[in-house]
Scaffold this motif. Structure first.
Motif, mmCIF file in Angstrom:
data_model
loop_
_atom_site.group_PDB
_atom_site.id
_atom_site.type_symbol
_atom_site.label_atom_id
_atom_site.label_comp_id
_atom_site.label_asym_id
_atom_site.label_seq_id
_atom_site.Cartn_x
_atom_site.Cartn_y
_atom_site.Cartn_z
ATOM 1 N N LEU A 407 0.872 -1.203 0.229
ATOM 2 C CA LEU A 407 0.022 -0.089 -0.022
ATOM 3 C C LEU A 407 0.769 1.182 0.050
ATOM 4 N N ALA A 408 1.755 1.229 0.851
ATOM 5 C CA ALA A 408 2.969 2.567 0.904
ATOM 6 C C ALA A 408 3.401 2.700 -0.615
ATOM 7 N N THR A 409 3.938 1.609 -1.237
ATOM 8 C CA THR A 409 4.330 1.750 -2.695
ATOM 9 C C THR A 409 3.483 2.291 -3.472
ATOM 10 N N LEU A 410 2.229 1.826 -3.528
ATOM 11 C CA LEU A 410 1.161 2.499 -4.348
ATOM 12 C C LEU A 410 0.900 3.745 -4.166
ATOM 13 N N LEU A 411 0.678 4.138 -3.106
ATOM 14 C CA LEU A 411 0.612 5.819 -2.768
ATOM 15 C C LEU A 411 1.600 6.514 -3.061
ATOM 16 N N ALA A 412 2.819 6.113 -3.133
ATOM 17 C CA ALA A 412 4.208 6.813 -3.585
ATOM 18 C C ALA A 412 4.045 6.991 -4.932
ATOM 19 N N GLN A 413 3.725 5.819 -5.688
ATOM 20 C CA GLN A 413 3.598 5.812 -7.191
ATOM 21 C C GLN A 413 2.817 6.941 -7.602
ATOM 22 N N ALA A 414 1.559 7.107 -7.028
ATOM 23 C CA ALA A 414 0.750 7.949 -7.261
ATOM 24 C C ALA A 414 0.935 9.364 -7.022
ATOM 25 N N VAL A 415 1.765 9.539 -5.912
ATOM 26 C CA VAL A 415 2.117 11.139 -5.746
ATOM 27 C C VAL A 415 3.111 11.454 -6.520
ATOM 28 N N ALA A 416 4.104 10.537 -7.042
ATOM 29 C CA ALA A 416 5.555 10.803 -7.630
ATOM 30 C C ALA A 416 4.939 11.198 -9.292
ATOM 31 N N ASN A 417 3.957 10.181 -9.773
ATOM 32 C CA ASN A 417 3.580 10.110 -11.139
ATOM 33 C C ASN A 417 2.495 10.827 -11.494
ATOM 34 N N VAL A 418 1.669 11.320 -10.585
ATOM 35 C CA VAL A 418 0.390 12.109 -11.073
ATOM 36 C C VAL A 418 0.334 13.344 -9.893
ATOM 37 N N GLY A 419 0.401 13.444 -8.700
ATOM 38 C CA GLY A 419 0.157 14.408 -7.829
ATOM 39 C C GLY A 419 1.214 15.396 -7.870
ATOM 40 N N MET A 420 2.383 15.107 -8.174
ATOM 41 C CA MET A 420 3.410 16.368 -8.095
ATOM 42 C C MET A 420 3.329 16.991 -9.313
ATOM 43 N N ASN A 421 2.706 16.448 -10.319
ATOM 44 C CA ASN A 421 2.757 17.328 -11.692
ATOM 45 C C ASN A 421 1.867 18.678 -11.579
ATOM 46 N N PHE A 422 0.914 18.647 -10.660
ATOM 47 C CA PHE A 422 0.299 19.906 -10.540
ATOM 48 C C PHE A 422 0.661 20.617 -9.650
ATOM 49 N N LEU A 423 1.804 20.416 -8.551
ATOM 50 C CA LEU A 423 2.548 21.489 -7.896
ATOM 51 C C LEU A 423 3.749 22.097 -8.458
ATOM 52 N N ILE A 424 4.155 21.775 -9.477
ATOM 53 C CA ILE A 424 5.296 22.243 -10.256
ATOM 54 C C ILE A 424 4.817 23.159 -11.393
ATOM 55 N N PRO A 425 4.821 24.305 -11.595
ATOM 56 C CA PRO A 425 4.268 25.040 -12.677
ATOM 57 C C PRO A 425 4.797 24.596 -14.118
ATOM 58 N N PRO A 426 6.080 24.279 -14.485
ATOM 59 C CA PRO A 426 6.308 24.061 -15.690
ATOM 60 C C PRO A 426 5.588 22.659 -16.199
ATOM 61 N N LEU A 427 5.258 21.899 -15.188
ATOM 62 C CA LEU A 427 4.621 20.395 -15.427
ATOM 63 C C LEU A 427 3.274 20.619 -15.517
ATOM 64 N N ARG A 428 2.622 21.767 -15.179
ATOM 65 C CA ARG A 428 1.226 21.672 -15.470
ATOM 66 C C ARG A 428 0.385 21.467 -16.607
ATOM 67 N N GLU A 429 1.175 21.758 -17.731
ATOM 68 C CA GLU A 429 1.003 21.302 -18.938
ATOM 69 C C GLU A 429 0.770 19.965 -19.253
ATOM 70 N N ASN A 430 1.701 19.279 -18.715
ATOM 71 C CA ASN A 430 1.858 17.650 -18.707
ATOM 72 C C ASN A 430 0.323 17.323 -17.831
ATOM 73 N N SER A 431 0.052 17.907 -16.895
ATOM 74 C CA SER A 431 -0.925 17.772 -16.086
ATOM 75 C C SER A 431 -2.009 17.738 -16.847
ATOM 76 N N ARG A 432 -2.526 18.643 -17.624
ATOM 77 C CA ARG A 432 -3.554 18.813 -18.355
ATOM 78 C C ARG A 432 -3.608 17.707 -19.478
ATOM 79 N N LEU A 433 -2.583 17.314 -19.948
ATOM 80 C CA LEU A 433 -2.354 16.258 -20.873
ATOM 81 C C LEU A 433 -2.812 14.859 -20.288
ATOM 82 N N LEU A 434 -2.410 14.683 -18.899
ATOM 83 C CA LEU A 434 -2.573 13.572 -18.237
ATOM 84 C C LEU A 434 -4.214 13.334 -17.958
#
Length: 464
Positions: A407-434
């Motif tokens: 469960l810990a590894t699953l939540l870490a994958q979600a944070v690193a590969n999806v959640g963090m994209n919304f917090l870093i401004p240059p990656l928000r375009e990638n978040s929109r594509l996601l």
């Protein structure tokens, strides 16, 4: 300027104009994908057969030792690859006229790094006195030295000629698998089995060299110190992120061994192996799409965004479907593949089955980062995942053991590969594509694209 100077200039952030793009006609995308997927299927079957035999012969405890050795090797791997894979393929695509310098420098860097890491790892084990577990991990890690030849495979993949790496990998896996099975059936010790793991990479080295030497379009491999420094400056972002990814990818098994013992690692490893059985399919899709999308980015940015969103959607919905099937068949799969002793891991498997849904999105995100030369953000994304995984493992393993680690590894994958994209401004375009790829309408787009290909693929009848 010299070709080497042009190549080094082309690696600087924001530069996309030096050199021609490798012609995509060098290999057909559909045929390339078939070779990648076919090779991965055969490799997965071979590795599964060896894993099943090892799990049954060694038991959960011995199989846990092998899983621990694999975790330590995975943790050392980024120090050997130096992050060059994510830098090398885009440059081979964009600047094929400098491939000899790039490949020669990358091969030299990886060989030196692998030898240095293995020697230091041996001294550390001797100094700390790790016993049999440490010696098994060291013998298992000998394969890192032979994996230094992987940049030659990247050259074929950059030209959509994955047939040769696929054939070579399968031939090497067959040789190593037969040797490992013979050792297991013959009752050889676990150390011999760990050492034989490196045979797969060792057999591939001369075959890769032979295939490259007989290929058209090859260039003489040459070392260039300035090019090596430039590759290092770009790859170090992926090196640090790779270390952090390896940390949160291997922390679970390392912490499980120290907190719950080898048998828990064996159960956890069996569940993880089944959950990743099909991962070669999305990996092949990403490797096939990478050169195509990178070439399209320069010529058609809107088409690049649409293609990347479609890739995200295909990976997301395909992963969710596979996870659902694995959850429904978790008990029969464990009983069939690993035996009755591993059936208690069915709950772990139901959690671990969803990890590829997030990890595949992170693999595809590297295309966006390579196109926009935003390599530096990899380490921040991976650091977030590593921190979340470490904290959650400390909290959840004492409560639920291997299930908590999953469960810990699953939540870490979600944070690193999806959640963090919304917090870093240059990656928000990638978040929109996601998000665009995750929306249900992307399924209609994919089905419509398939229908268009079928219509265009039909040729009108010949009329005189």
């Amino acid at each position: 300027p010299s070709p080497q100077a042009l190549f080094r200039r082309s690696l600087q952030p924001g530069s996309h104009s030096a050199g021609p793009v490798v012609p995509m006609s060098a290999g057909k995308p559909a045929a390339n994908a078939v070779w990648i997927i076919g090779g991965k299927i055969l490799l997965a079957l071979l590795h599964l057969g060896v894993s099943m035999t090892a799990a049954r012969r060694l038991g959960p405890g011995g199989f846990g030792e092998i899983q621990y050795a694999a975790a330590v090797t995975g943790l050392l791997l980024p120090l050997c690859t130096l992050g060059l894979h994510d830098v090398l393929i885009p440059e081979l695509v964009l600047h094929p006229q400098n491939s000899g310098v790039a490949l020669g420098s990358a091969l030299g860097m990886r060989l030196a790094a692998s030898l240095g890491v293995l020697v230091l790892w041996g001294f550390l084990l001797q100094w700390t006195g790790q016993g049999e577990g440490g010696s098994v991990a060291f013998l298992y890690g000998v394969s890192l030295v032979f994996q230094a030849a992987e940049p030659l495979g990247d050259w074929f993949r950059s030209r959509l000629q994955s047939r040769w790496p696929a054939l070579i990998s399968c031939a090497a896996a067959v040789a190593a698998g037969l040797c490992q099975l013979g050792l297991l059936l013959g009752g050889a010790g676990i150390r011999w089995f760990a050492l034989a793991h490196g045979l797969e990479a060792a057999v591939a080295v001369p075959l890769l060299i032979l295939a490259y030497s007989r290929s058209s379009g090859k260039q003489p491999l040459r070392w260039d110190s300035a090019t090596a420094r430039t590759l290092w400056n770009q790859g170090r972002h992926f090196l640090l992120s790779g270390l952090l990814v390896a940390l949160y990818g291997q922390t679970d098994r390392l912490m499980l061994r120290s907190m719950a013992g080898e048998a828990a690692v064996g159960l956890y490893g069996a569940a993880g192996s089944i959950s990743a059985l099909w991962i070669f399919v999305p990996a092949a899709l990403v490797e096939t799409a990478r050169p195509l999308l990178l070439a399209r980015f320069r010529q058609d940015p809107a088409g690049f965004r649409q293609g990347l969103a479609a890739l995200y959607g295909l990976l997301w919905y395909g992963s969710c479907l596979a996870a659902l099937v694995i959850c429904l068949l978790s008990r029969p799969l464990l009983l069939l593949l690993y035996g009755q002793a591993y059936c208690p891991a069915w709950g772990i498997l139901c959690v671990a089955a969803w990890r590829p849904a997030f990890s595949c999105l992170g693999i595809a995100r590297s295309i966006f980062l390579a196109a926009h030369r935003q390599f530096r953000y990899e380490k921040y994304l991976a650091a977030a995942g590593a921190a979340v995984n470490l904290v959650l493992n400390l909290l959840l393993i004492p409560l639920w053991g291997p299930l908590g680690a999953a469960l810990a590894t699953l939540l870490a994958q979600a944070v690193a590969n999806v959640g963090m994209n919304f917090l870093i401004p240059p990656l928000r375009e990638n978040s929109r594509l996601l998000l665009q790829g995750m929306r249900p309408h992307i399924l209609r787009f994919l089905l419509a694209a398939r229908k268009r290909r079928q219509i265009h693929g039909r040729r009108p009848p010949h009329t005189p």
